[in-house]
Design a protein around this motif. Structure first.
Motif, mmCIF file in Angstrom:
data_model
loop_
_atom_site.group_PDB
_atom_site.id
_atom_site.type_symbol
_atom_site.label_atom_id
_atom_site.label_comp_id
_atom_site.label_asym_id
_atom_site.label_seq_id
_atom_site.Cartn_x
_atom_site.Cartn_y
_atom_site.Cartn_z
ATOM 1 N N GLY A 1 0.796 -1.222 0.000
ATOM 2 C CA GLY A 1 0.000 0.000 0.000
ATOM 3 C C GLY A 1 0.827 1.270 0.000
ATOM 4 O O GLY A 1 2.030 1.249 0.248
ATOM 5 N N THR A 2 0.155 2.384 -0.256
ATOM 6 C CA THR A 2 0.840 3.678 -0.231
ATOM 7 C C THR A 2 1.208 4.039 1.201
ATOM 8 O O THR A 2 2.285 4.565 1.462
ATOM 9 C CB THR A 2 -0.080 4.782 -0.786
ATOM 10 O OG1 THR A 2 -0.660 4.321 -1.992
ATOM 11 C CG2 THR A 2 0.688 6.054 -1.056
ATOM 12 N N GLY B 1 -8.028 5.142 -0.787
ATOM 13 C CA GLY B 1 -6.831 4.922 0.030
ATOM 14 C C GLY B 1 -6.204 6.246 0.445
ATOM 15 O O GLY B 1 -6.881 7.255 0.607
ATOM 16 N N GLY B 2 -4.869 6.201 0.583
ATOM 17 C CA GLY B 2 -4.161 7.398 1.007
ATOM 18 C C GLY B 2 -3.918 8.347 -0.151
ATOM 19 O O GLY B 2 -3.951 9.567 0.012
ATOM 20 N N LYS C 1 -7.767 14.579 11.254
ATOM 21 C CA LYS C 1 -8.752 13.949 10.358
ATOM 22 C C LYS C 1 -9.225 12.612 10.937
ATOM 23 O O LYS C 1 -10.434 12.341 10.987
ATOM 24 C CB LYS C 1 -8.112 13.723 8.977
ATOM 25 C CG LYS C 1 -8.999 12.983 7.999
ATOM 26 C CD LYS C 1 -8.274 12.639 6.711
ATOM 27 C CE LYS C 1 -7.319 11.468 6.899
ATOM 28 N NZ LYS C 1 -6.701 11.032 5.643
ATOM 29 N N ARG D 1 -13.044 5.090 6.273
ATOM 30 C CA ARG D 1 -13.435 5.160 7.690
ATOM 31 C C ARG D 1 -14.064 6.511 8.012
ATOM 32 O O ARG D 1 -14.656 6.682 9.069
ATOM 33 C CB ARG D 1 -12.215 4.954 8.576
ATOM 34 C CG ARG D 1 -11.699 3.536 8.551
ATOM 35 C CD ARG D 1 -11.000 3.211 9.861
ATOM 36 N NE ARG D 1 -10.628 1.814 9.908
ATOM 37 C CZ ARG D 1 -9.460 1.351 9.467
ATOM 38 N NH1 ARG D 1 -8.571 2.181 8.977
ATOM 39 N NH2 ARG D 1 -9.206 0.063 9.528
HETATM 40 P P1 ADP Z 1 -3.171 2.849 0.747
HETATM 41 O O1 ADP Z 1 -3.828 1.601 0.283
HETATM 42 O O2 ADP Z 1 -3.126 3.921 -0.260
HETATM 43 O O3 ADP Z 1 -1.903 2.625 1.468
HETATM 44 P P2 ADP Z 1 -4.918 2.829 2.960
HETATM 45 O O4 ADP Z 1 -6.038 2.065 2.433
HETATM 46 O O5 ADP Z 1 -4.028 2.196 3.937
HETATM 47 O O6 ADP Z 1 -4.117 3.479 1.816
HETATM 48 O O7 ADP Z 1 -5.507 4.176 3.564
HETATM 49 C C1 ADP Z 1 -4.676 5.152 4.059
HETATM 50 C C2 ADP Z 1 -5.452 6.413 4.174
HETATM 51 O O8 ADP Z 1 -6.526 6.182 5.049
HETATM 52 C C3 ADP Z 1 -4.664 7.555 4.742
HETATM 53 O O9 ADP Z 1 -4.938 8.726 4.020
HETATM 54 C C4 ADP Z 1 -5.212 7.678 6.140
HETATM 55 O O10 ADP Z 1 -5.147 8.999 6.596
HETATM 56 C C5 ADP Z 1 -6.630 7.255 5.956
HETATM 57 N N1 ADP Z 1 -7.213 6.778 7.195
HETATM 58 C C6 ADP Z 1 -6.838 5.724 7.934
HETATM 59 N N2 ADP Z 1 -7.616 5.617 9.019
HETATM 60 C C7 ADP Z 1 -8.497 6.639 8.958
HETATM 61 C C8 ADP Z 1 -9.568 7.071 9.801
HETATM 62 N N3 ADP Z 1 -9.854 6.446 10.939
HETATM 63 N N4 ADP Z 1 -10.253 8.148 9.427
HETATM 64 C C9 ADP Z 1 -9.962 8.806 8.294
HETATM 65 N N5 ADP Z 1 -8.985 8.453 7.480
HETATM 66 C C10 ADP Z 1 -8.257 7.375 7.804
#
Ligand code: ADP
Ligand code: MG
Length: 727
Positions: free
Chosen positions: A10-11, A174-175, A245, A315
Motif C-alpha cells: 500500500g501507499t 486509500g491514502g 482527520k 473510515r
Molecule cells: P493505501 O492503500 O493507499 O496505502 P490505505 O487504504 O491504507 O491506503 O488508507 C490510508 C489512508 O486512510 C490515509 O490517508 C489515512 O489517513 C486514511 N485513514 C486511515 N484511518 C483513517 C480514519 N480512521 N479516518 C480517516 N482516514 C483514515
C-alpha cells in the motif's frame, strides 16, 4: 515447504497474508512487531534502513531521513528522494520494504516464501506494474501474479458472502488513490470485473490538505498571526492534519493546540460538520466516478447489489453516509479495509493464471470501441448470501482499466490519432496483432519503432506511453521495393502489463525488441501531419543509357541531350538519384548514381557521339544491373535507342534479367528503331515509346511524370488485423 503469499503493497500501509494450511482460509501474517499491517515508511539512519512503527513515528514527527508514500512514484524513472546524498527511486524503496515484509513473514511462518501475488491499484499503468514486479524481484520475491486491489478485496469479501448474480461496487479510497470497480459474482465462485476506473490524484491526502488549510485559517483568526507562510509553520500543520482527520472519524469535534511563533500557545476547535462541508467536492468527485463506472457498464444505481468499502479513508463517516444517500443502501463495512486486500491476494496465490482470451469488442455508432457486456441485465435474481466452502472455488477474471491504442494517421490524413485496439474494461489477458508494411533497406539497420498508448484520449500525446519499443533484426527484402510485412502482437498479460512482440512475414520466431525510454520530443505526433513528411516517397534510382553510335551525330544527339536535361530538371532530387551511361560498341559510365542535379546536367552535356565507338554492338543492361544492384527503393532505367542494335537477342535477354531483378526498364526510340525491339527491352509495353526527334522531350516528360506520380502515392502505413500467436 515454501509458501505462496499475498502482499498488499500500500501507499501508506502494507500487509501480507497466506492460506492457512489448517483452516484452508486466508490469514494475515503479523510482522515482527506482532502487527497485521506495516507502515509503508522507511527511515534511513546512518545508511541503515529502519521500518515499522519506529519509522512511522519518526516520519510523523517530521524527522529527517524518512521516505514515505513512494508508491506514488512507481514506474517513473529518476530519484524519488535523496537521503544523505544517496538517491532512491520509488522502485528501490519498494524493494527494501518488500524485502522487510518477506523477512518478517518468513520469520513468523518459520518457512521460506516461494512466490507472491502482489496487489496494485486497478488504475496502475503498465509501467507502474512492471516497476512493482522489478521491485519484488530485487527483494528476492518471485511474482506469481499482479492483481488489482479492489478485486482482491472483493474476493476476500466474497469468500464469506457469496451472492450469485450480485453486482458489487468496490469503492476503494486509500491514502493517495481512488479506485472504483464494478464486479459481478457469477455462478461457481466466478468473480469478474465488469468496469473499473480510478483517479491517481485523489485520496486521503487531499482530505489532509483541507484540514491543513482549515487549521491555518483558524489559527490565523485566533491569533492574528499570518499562519499561511513560512515553511516551518506549514510543516507543523501538515504534521497535525492526518491525526485531526482520523480523530474526526471518531468524534464530532476536536480541540487542536499549537504553539504559534510570535504568539505562543493557542488552540482551536475543528468540528466534523465543517470538515465535511469543506471536503464535499472531493467526495463529489468520487461519486461522479462511480456514476461513470455504472454508465460504462450500462447499469444504473438500482443494479448495484452492494457497495463494498475498502481503503483507510472510507473510515470517514461522510463516505458511508454519502453511499447510503446515493445507493439507498448501507455500504458493507464488515471487511477490515486494512486487511481485505492482502487476504484476497492470498486467495489468488493458490491459483493458476488465466489463458489469453479472444478480443471481443463492439464498435458503437459513434465509432467508439467498447467491450460487449452481455447478460448483465438486472432481471436476474440475486441469490442469498452464502459462505463458499473453499477458496478453491473462487475464480477471478480481471479487466484492463486502460484502453490500449497505437499511433495512427487519421482517416483524413490530417494528423495522428490514438487508434484504440483494446478498449478499456476488456477482460485480460488479451492479445491482438496488427500487420504493418515496412520498407527495408540494404544499407543500415532495419529497425521499426513501435509505440503503445494507454488511455482513450484521441490525441496520442494525451495518453500514457510506456516505452519506445524498437524492433530489430528485420531482414532486408530484395525486390518488392524492399517491402515486407511486420506483424506486431500487443498484449495485456495476466498482470495487466503490456507485452509487445513482432515477427517478420517471411521469418520464423519473434524478432528481438528493445525497450527504450520514450523520446522527450514526441511533438511530431501532436502537430498536423506535414504532407511532405508523410508522403515522403521511396527512394528512386534511375539510370539513363543513351545511344552514342554514329547515327546520333549532330542534331539527333543534341536533341537527345536537351530532352535528357529536361527530364533531369523534372525530377525531384530530394529522393532521386540518376546515373548516366553511354552505349554503342562499348559502354561507358558518364556518371554514377548521384543526387546532384547539376552534375547530371554537366555529364549529359559532356556526351559526344562515337565516344564508345560508332556502331551498336554493345547493350547497356549488364551495366544497368550492376549500377542498381544494391540500391533501395524503386529502380528504373531509361534507354534511348537510335536505329537497330546488332546484339538484339543478347540485349533482350539481359533486359529480361534486369526486369527479373525488379529493375523497371523503359525504351525511347527514334530514327530507324523498331517498336517490337523497344517493347522487348521494356518492362511493360507502355514503357516503349517510338517517337520522332521533335517528340523526344515529351517522351521523356511522359516517363518523368509517371515516375513522379508513383512516388507521390506515398507509403502504405495502414495497420491491418492479423492472426495472433502463442508465446
Ligand atoms: P493505501 O492503500 O493507499 O496505502 P490505505 O487504504 O491504507 O491506503 O488508507 C490510508 C489512508 O486512510 C490515509 O490517508 C489515512 O489517513 C486514511 N485513514 C486511515 N484511518 C483513517 C480514519 N480512521 N479516518 C480517516 N482516514 C483514515
Ligand atoms: Mg490499500
Amino acid at each position: 515447504m515454501a509458501v505462496s503469499v499475498g502482499i498488499d503493497l500500500g501507499t501508506t500501509f502494507s500487509a501480507v497474508a497466506y492460506i492457512d494450511p489448517q483452516t484452508k482460509l486466508p490469514k494475515i501474517i503479523p510482522n515482527r512487531e506482532g502487527k497485521n499491517i506495516t507502515p509503508s515508511v522507511i527511515q534511513f539512519v546512518n545508511g541503515r534502513a529502519i521500518f515499522g512503527s519506529e519509522a512511522e513515528s519518526a516520519f510523523n514527527a517530521g524527522q529527517s531521513g524518512c521516505a514515505a508514500t513512494f508508491k506514488r512514484g512507481m514506474g517513473k524513472s529518476g530519484a524519488y528522494c535523496f537521503i544523505d546524498d544517496k538517491s532512491y527511486t520509488a522502485e528501490d524503496l519498494s524493494a527494501l520494504l518488500l524485502r522487510r515484509l518477506k523477512e518478517d513473514a518468513e520469520a513468523e511462518l518459520g518457512d521460506t516464501i516461494k512466490d507472491a501475488v502482489i496487489t496494485v491499484p486497478a488504475y496502475f499503468y503498465s509501467a507502474e506494474r512492471e516497476a512493482t514486479v522489478r521491485a519484488a524481484n530485487a527483494a528476492g520475491i518471485k511474482v506469481r501474479k499482479i492483481i488489482d486491489e479492489p478485486n482482491a478485496a472483493a474476493m476476500a469479501y466474497g469468500l464469506n458472502n457469496w451472492r450469485e448474480n450480485a453486482n458489487i461496487l468496490v469503492y476503494d479510497l486509500g491514502g493517495g488513490t481512488f479506485d472504483v470497480t464494478l464486479t459481478r459474482m457469477g455462478p461457481n465462485g466466478d468473480l469478474s470485473t465488469i468496469t473499473t476506473r480510478g483517479n491517481h490524484l485523489l485520496g486521503g491526502r487531499d482530505w489532509d490538505d483541507r484540514i491543513e488549510q482549515l487549521l491555518m485559517d483558524k489559527f490565523a483568526a485566533e491569533t492574528g498571526i499570518d499562519t499561511h507562510s513560512g515553511a516551518g509553520i506549514k510543516a507543523m500543520f501538515r504534521g497535525m492534519a492526518e491525526g485531526v482527520k482520523k480523530q474526526l472519524s471518531a468524534m464530532q469535534s476536536v480541540k487542536v493546540s499549537a504553539s504559534i511563533p510570535d504568539f505562543g500557545s493557542a488552540s482551536v476547535m475543528v468540528n466534523r460538520g465543517e470538515f465535511e462541508e469543506n471536503t464535499r467536492d472531493l467526495l463529489d468527485r468520487t461519486v461522479s466516478l462511480c456514476n461513470t463506472v455504472l454508465s460504462d457498464a450500462g447499469l444504473n444505481i438500482r443494479d448495484v447489489t452492494d457497495v463494498l468499502l475498502v481503503g483507510g479513508s472510507t473510515r470517514m463517516p461522510q463516505v458511508s453516509r454519502y453511499i447510503l444517500d446515493m445507493f439507498g443502501k448501507k455500504p458493507i463495512t464488515h471487511v477490515n479495509p486494512d486487511e481485505a486486500v492482502a487476504l484476497g491476494a492470498a486467495i489468488q496465490s493458490t491459483k493458476e493464471n488465466e489463458p489469453y482470451a479472444a478480443l471481443a469488442i463492439q464498435v458503437m455508432s459513434d465509432g467508439k470501441k467498447v467491450t460487449a457486456h452481455s447478460g448483465l441485465s438486472s432481471q436476474v435474481s440475486v441469490k442469498p448470501s452464502q459462505k463458499l466452502s473453499s477458496v478453491g472455488l473462487l475464480k477471478l477474471r480481471e479487466t484492463t482499466a486502460h484502453a490500449m491504442g497505437i499511433i495512427a494517421v487519421s482517416t483524413d490524413g490530417a494528423g495522428y490519432i490514438n487508434d484504440i485496439i483494446i478498449p478499456a474494461n476488456h477482460p485480460r489477458p488479451v492479445r491482438v496483432a496488427k500487420a504493418f508494411a515496412f520498407y527495408t533497406s540494404a544499407r543500415g539497420a532495419n529497425e521499426m519503432e513501435v509505440y503503445v498508448l494507454q488511455g482513450d484520449k484521441e490525441n496520442p500525446l494525451d495518453n500514457q506511453i510506456p516505452y519506445k519499443y524498437l524492433v530489430s533484426g528485420i531482414q532486408h527484402v530484395k525486390g518488392q521495393k524492399g517491402k515486407t510485412i511486420i506483424k506486431v502482437q500487443y498484449s495485456y498479460d495476466n498482470n495487466g502489463i503490456i507485452q509487445v512482440q513482432a515477427r517478420q512475414e517471411s521469418g520464423c520466431g519473434d524478432l528481438p525488441i528493445r525497450k527504450e525510454p520514450v523520446p522527450e520530443d514526441m511533438s511530431k505526433y501532436a502537430l498536423p501531419i506535414d504532407p511532405a513528411e508523410f508522403l515522403k516517397p521511396e527512394p528512386l534510382n534511375v539510370v539513363m543509357a543513351v545511344d552514342v553510335s554514329g547515327s546520333m551525330d549532330g542534331d539527333p544527339l543534341r536533341a537527345a541531350q536537351n530532352a535528357m536535361c529536361d527530364f533531369i530538371r523534372n525530377m525531384d532530387f530530394s529522393f532521386t538519384r540518376v546515373g548516366i551511361l553511354a552505349v554503342s560498341d562499348r559502354t561507358a559510365e558518364i556518371t554514377g548514381l548521384t543526387d546532384n542535379e547539376d552534375a547530371c546536367i554537366r555529364a549529359i552535356q559532356s556526351i559526344t557521339s562515337g565516344q564508345t565507338g560508332y556502331c551498336n554492338s554493345a547493350h547497356p543492361f549488364t551495366d544497368i544491373r550492376n549500377m542498381l544492384a544494391d540500391e533501395d527503393g524503386r529502380r528504373f532505367a531509361v534507354i534511348l535507342a537510335d536505329g537497330v542494335w546488332r546484339c538484339q537477342e543478347a540485349a533482350i535477354a539481359a533486359a529480361k534479367q534486369c526486369n527479373h531483378a525488379e529493375i523497371e526498364t523503359a525504351a525511347i526510340g527514334f530514327g530507324k528503331a523498331d517498336k517490337k525491339f523497344l517493347q522487348d527491352i521494356s518492362s511493360k509495353d507502355a514503357n516503349a515509346l517510338l517517337v520522332s526527334q521533335s517528340e523526344l522531350t515529351s517522351a521523356f516528360g511522359t516517363i518523368a511524370q509517371s515516375l513522379g506520380a508513383a512516388a507521390q502515392s506515398g507509403l502504405d502505413r495502414s495497420a491491418a488485423d492479423t492472426e495472433t500467436w502463442d508465446d
